[in-house]
Motif scaffolding. Sequence first.
Motif, PDB file in Angstrom:
ATOM      1  N   GLY A  85     -25.541  40.624  28.941  1.00 44.70           N
ATOM      2  CA  GLY A  85     -25.287  41.826  29.737  1.00 44.70           C
ATOM      3  C   GLY A  85     -24.946  41.534  31.184  1.00 44.70           C
ATOM      4  N   LEU A  86     -24.287  40.410  31.430  1.00 48.88           N
ATOM      5  CA  LEU A  86     -24.001  40.011  32.813  1.00 48.88           C
ATOM      6  C   LEU A  86     -22.679  40.625  33.276  1.00 48.88           C
ATOM      7  CD1 LEU A  86     -25.208  36.309  32.593  1.00 48.88           C
ATOM      8  CD2 LEU A  86     -26.463  38.305  33.424  1.00 48.88           C
ATOM      9  N   THR A  87     -22.720  41.916  33.538  1.00 53.21           N
ATOM     10  CA  THR A  87     -21.481  42.653  33.843  1.00 53.21           C
ATOM     11  C   THR A  87     -21.025  42.479  35.289  1.00 53.21           C
ATOM     12  OG1 THR A  87     -22.786  44.618  34.341  1.00 53.21           O
ATOM     13  CG2 THR A  87     -21.938  44.419  32.101  1.00 53.21           C
ATOM     14  N   LYS A  88     -21.852  41.888  36.137  1.00 57.21           N
ATOM     15  CA  LYS A  88     -21.460  41.706  37.545  1.00 57.21           C
ATOM     16  C   LYS A  88     -20.691  40.399  37.765  1.00 57.21           C
ATOM     17  CE  LYS A  88     -23.854  45.301  39.172  1.00 57.21           C
ATOM     18  NZ  LYS A  88     -24.495  45.776  37.936  1.00 57.21           N
ATOM     19  N   VAL A  89     -20.577  39.594  36.717  1.00 55.20           N
ATOM     20  CA  VAL A  89     -19.948  38.273  36.865  1.00 55.20           C
ATOM     21  C   VAL A  89     -18.464  38.414  37.190  1.00 55.20           C
ATOM     22  CG1 VAL A  89     -19.218  36.241  35.544  1.00 55.20           C
ATOM     23  CG2 VAL A  89     -21.616  36.962  35.532  1.00 55.20           C
ATOM     24  N   ARG A  90     -18.036  37.752  38.260  1.00 59.40           N
ATOM     25  CA  ARG A  90     -16.627  37.792  38.667  1.00 59.40           C
ATOM     26  C   ARG A  90     -16.008  36.414  38.691  1.00 59.40           C
ATOM     27  NH1 ARG A  90     -16.576  37.446  44.677  1.00 59.40           N
ATOM     28  NH2 ARG A  90     -18.726  37.137  45.313  1.00 59.40           N
ATOM     29  N   HIS A  91     -16.768  35.406  38.294  1.00 63.75           N
ATOM     30  CA  HIS A  91     -16.219  34.055  38.170  1.00 63.75           C
ATOM     31  C   HIS A  91     -16.954  33.332  37.052  1.00 63.75           C
ATOM     32  CE1 HIS A  91     -14.179  30.406  39.498  1.00 63.75           C
ATOM     33  NE2 HIS A  91     -15.308  29.780  39.225  1.00 63.75           N
ATOM     34  N   PHE A  92     -16.195  32.810  36.076  1.00 65.25           N
ATOM     35  CA  PHE A  92     -16.853  32.018  35.038  1.00 65.25           C
ATOM     36  C   PHE A  92     -15.978  30.848  34.656  1.00 65.25           C
ATOM     37  CE2 PHE A  92     -14.328  33.788  31.591  1.00 65.25           C
ATOM     38  CZ  PHE A  92     -14.035  35.065  32.034  1.00 65.25           C
ATOM     39  N   ASP A  93     -16.630  29.846  34.070  1.00 66.61           N
ATOM     40  CA  ASP A  93     -15.978  28.570  33.843  1.00 66.61           C
ATOM     41  C   ASP A  93     -16.662  27.919  32.647  1.00 66.61           C
ATOM     42  OD1 ASP A  93     -15.424  25.808  33.898  1.00 66.61           O
ATOM     43  OD2 ASP A  93     -15.428  25.697  36.072  1.00 66.61           O
ATOM     44  N   ALA A  94     -15.902  27.642  31.601  1.00 64.98           N
ATOM     45  CA  ALA A  94     -16.482  27.054  30.389  1.00 64.98           C
ATOM     46  C   ALA A  94     -16.000  25.613  30.227  1.00 64.98           C
ATOM     47  CB  ALA A  94     -16.119  27.898  29.169  1.00 64.98           C
ATOM     48  N   THR A  95     -15.982  24.875  31.330  1.00 62.50           N
ATOM     49  CA  THR A  95     -15.601  23.464  31.276  1.00 62.50           C
ATOM     50  C   THR A  95     -16.474  22.733  30.259  1.00 62.50           C
ATOM     51  OG1 THR A  95     -14.846  23.417  33.553  1.00 62.50           O
ATOM     52  CG2 THR A  95     -15.521  21.314  32.592  1.00 62.50           C
ATOM     53  N   GLU A  96     -15.826  22.048  29.314  1.00 57.50           N
ATOM     54  CA  GLU A  96     -16.556  21.338  28.268  1.00 57.50           C
ATOM     55  C   GLU A  96     -16.337  19.848  28.435  1.00 57.50           C
ATOM     56  OE1 GLU A  96     -18.758  21.641  25.998  1.00 57.50           O
ATOM     57  OE2 GLU A  96     -18.411  19.624  25.208  1.00 57.50           O
ATOM     58  N   ALA A  97     -17.417  19.133  28.700  1.00 60.07           N
ATOM     59  CA  ALA A  97     -17.320  17.685  28.860  1.00 60.07           C
ATOM     60  C   ALA A  97     -18.577  17.022  28.305  1.00 60.07           C
ATOM     61  CB  ALA A  97     -17.116  17.339  30.335  1.00 60.07           C
ATOM     62  N   GLY A  98     -18.954  17.464  27.100  1.00 60.98           N
ATOM     63  CA  GLY A  98     -20.129  16.881  26.465  1.00 60.98           C
ATOM     64  C   GLY A  98     -21.372  17.037  27.328  1.00 60.98           C
ATOM     65  N   GLY A  99     -22.214  16.031  27.280  1.00 61.05           N
ATOM     66  CA  GLY A  99     -23.477  16.108  27.999  1.00 61.05           C
ATOM     67  C   GLY A  99     -23.327  16.147  29.503  1.00 61.05           C
ATOM     68  N   SER A 100     -22.178  15.739  30.005  1.00 60.45           N
ATOM     69  CA  SER A 100     -21.966  15.758  31.454  1.00 60.45           C
ATOM     70  C   SER A 100     -21.512  17.118  31.963  1.00 60.45           C
ATOM     71  CB  SER A 100     -20.940  14.695  31.859  1.00 60.45           C
ATOM     72  OG  SER A 100     -19.646  15.053  31.414  1.00 60.45           O
ATOM     73  N   SER A 101     -21.298  18.056  31.042  1.00 55.71           N
ATOM     74  CA  SER A 101     -20.741  19.360  31.417  1.00 55.71           C
ATOM     75  C   SER A 101     -21.536  20.032  32.537  1.00 55.71           C
ATOM     76  CB  SER A 101     -20.741  20.301  30.204  1.00 55.71           C
ATOM     77  OG  SER A 101     -19.964  19.778  29.153  1.00 55.71           O
ATOM     78  N   TYR A 102     -22.864  19.921  32.460  1.00 47.83           N
ATOM     79  CA  TYR A 102     -23.718  20.773  33.297  1.00 47.83           C
ATOM     80  C   TYR A 102     -23.754  20.272  34.740  1.00 47.83           C
ATOM     81  CZ  TYR A 102     -24.028  21.636  28.523  1.00 47.83           C
ATOM     82  OH  TYR A 102     -23.615  21.872  27.238  1.00 47.83           O
ATOM     83  N   LEU A 103     -23.508  18.984  34.946  1.00 46.00           N
ATOM     84  CA  LEU A 103     -23.333  18.474  36.308  1.00 46.00           C
ATOM     85  C   LEU A 103     -22.013  18.970  36.883  1.00 46.00           C
ATOM     86  CD1 LEU A 103     -25.317  16.437  34.853  1.00 46.00           C
ATOM     87  CD2 LEU A 103     -24.639  14.817  36.627  1.00 46.00           C
ATOM     88  N   MET A 104     -20.995  18.952  36.031  1.00 43.77           N
ATOM     89  CA  MET A 104     -19.707  19.493  36.471  1.00 43.77           C
ATOM     90  C   MET A 104     -19.844  20.972  36.797  1.00 43.77           C
ATOM     91  SD  MET A 104     -16.957  17.695  33.965  1.00 43.77           S
ATOM     92  CE  MET A 104     -17.063  15.939  33.604  1.00 43.77           C
ATOM     93  N   HIS A 105     -20.647  21.676  35.996  1.00 43.39           N
ATOM     94  CA  HIS A 105     -20.835  23.107  36.252  1.00 43.39           C
ATOM     95  C   HIS A 105     -21.469  23.331  37.625  1.00 43.39           C
ATOM     96  CE1 HIS A 105     -20.916  23.815  31.613  1.00 43.39           C
ATOM     97  NE2 HIS A 105     -19.697  23.639  32.074  1.00 43.39           N
ATOM     98  N   VAL A 106     -22.427  22.500  37.983  1.00 39.68           N
ATOM     99  CA  VAL A 106     -23.036  22.625  39.317  1.00 39.68           C
ATOM    100  C   VAL A 106     -21.970  22.374  40.381  1.00 39.68           C
ATOM    101  CG1 VAL A 106     -24.706  21.647  40.927  1.00 39.68           C
ATOM    102  CG2 VAL A 106     -25.355  22.030  38.533  1.00 39.68           C
TER     103      VAL A 106
END
Lengths: 124, 384
Positions: free
Chosen positions: B69-90
């Motif tokens: 229900g995150l209707t206020k989101v105005r920027h999203f990014d689904a970069t997929e890079a295996g286990g390293s994805s979440y550092l890239m997300h930061v």
Amino acid sequence: MPTFPEPIIDAESRPFYEAAAEGRFLIKRCITCNEPHWHPRQLCPFCFGPTEWEEASGRGSIYSYTVSGKGADSAVLAYVTLAEGPTMLTGLVDADPADLAIGQPVALSWQEAGSARVPCFAPA
Amino acid sequence: MTIRGQACIVGIFEHPTRKAVDLTVAEIHAECAAGALADAGLSHDDIDGYFCGEDAPGQGAFSMLDYMGLTKVRHFDATEAGGSSYLMHVAHAADAIAAGRCNVALVTLAGRPRTSKEPIARGPAPERAWEGPFSAATVASYAMVARRHMHDHGTTSEQLAWVKVAASHHARHNPHAMLRDVVTVDDVVSSPMVADPLHRMDCCVVSDGGGALIVTRPEIARELKRPVVRVIGTAEAAKGTNGGRVDLTHSAIAKCAPAAFAMAGIAPADIQYASLYDSFTITVLMQLEDMGFCERGQAGRFVADGGLISGVGKLPFNTDGGGLCNNHPNNRGGMTKVIEAVRQLRGEAHPAVQVPDCRLASASAIGGLLGGRHGGAVLIMERA
């Protein structure tokens, strides 16, 4: 009459389908903000508060619909707005597609889907 | 721009489960989100940025934004890079915060490989147990939006057909187009019904193919031998079923187009050429209203009588023939939308459909299901 594939039930939806087998139609409401929602979730999609099941009336009205296929193979997909507020994706049954209209009152009609029952609606 | 010191990590949560027998993947994502929010002392409505990898189930970011229900989101990014994805997300969240794209970014990870044989990447959609039995085809989702538009605004099948007619007038000049024959309104409305009220000719082609784009900084662009096309406005949004508060009267484009025009510093009326995603004719009608090219409810009248035909109508669109007649590579039409807008701004469209002195153009696209969970993106471009 369309046939419905059996729902692939997961941990979050199991209580709903167990109640459905007993003919009870459940929705979820947030304990924190008191808002009902669809489809049911463990955490409220409006505030992340905890939610609880409640029995819904099974009354609603057509928000929109579409007819696919012809004759005996035709099926009607619809969004139905429940009397309790939430709008759900469902199927319309026992209806001549030519007689359907947005805003029309409908009532719950359980349909067999493999070994489960899924909530569909028919003109009230 | 440097991101040094411009973003901070303020909330963390590690889910306590190690064997999630009674939890779905979507639930674990949501519980982690709620936990990190509580740790930060922030609330559900504060989140305006979202980052996830391919472990976000179903339609990925679209499914999880709608599920949570995150209707206020105005920027999203689904970069997929295996286990390293979440550092890239930061890192990407820091970029986005520094650029003013969002203020509070959420990053989530969840999965249950120990319990389930579901694939680690893109497991089943959270709505599968609820919507699967109704077997909604893609076209059916769009058809319900069209039905609603007809009900609310008196839009007709003939008006929808004009979108396809306009695309066919453009495609006849494109030697690569799959469908090069000009069609009439009668042709469209007498083609077989697929999902009432959408006919076969209200639907785009299915084509193999692809495309690519190169984006660089202005200093490099100026050194090259091609006309320079500047990106001057961008925005994106996701839209779903909103916890049952279903509203088919607009698309995700309505949520992001104002931000893109504000960034560009221009008004919709300034646009000389528009690439409009045309998976189905109704997709174009919704974007015309959501982009602000016409008033809400007026898109049917806007497109009638050639309103989108280059040289004839008010707003030339999809002069390559669009997805309806030219190409919809891999069922993803966004790439070709950008390409044709760039051709127009360079003055390199076919002479028969080239907009004279085209200086401002837009591209807009909708991915996913118009009547369900989808994303919208807007680019506004100018010739330098």
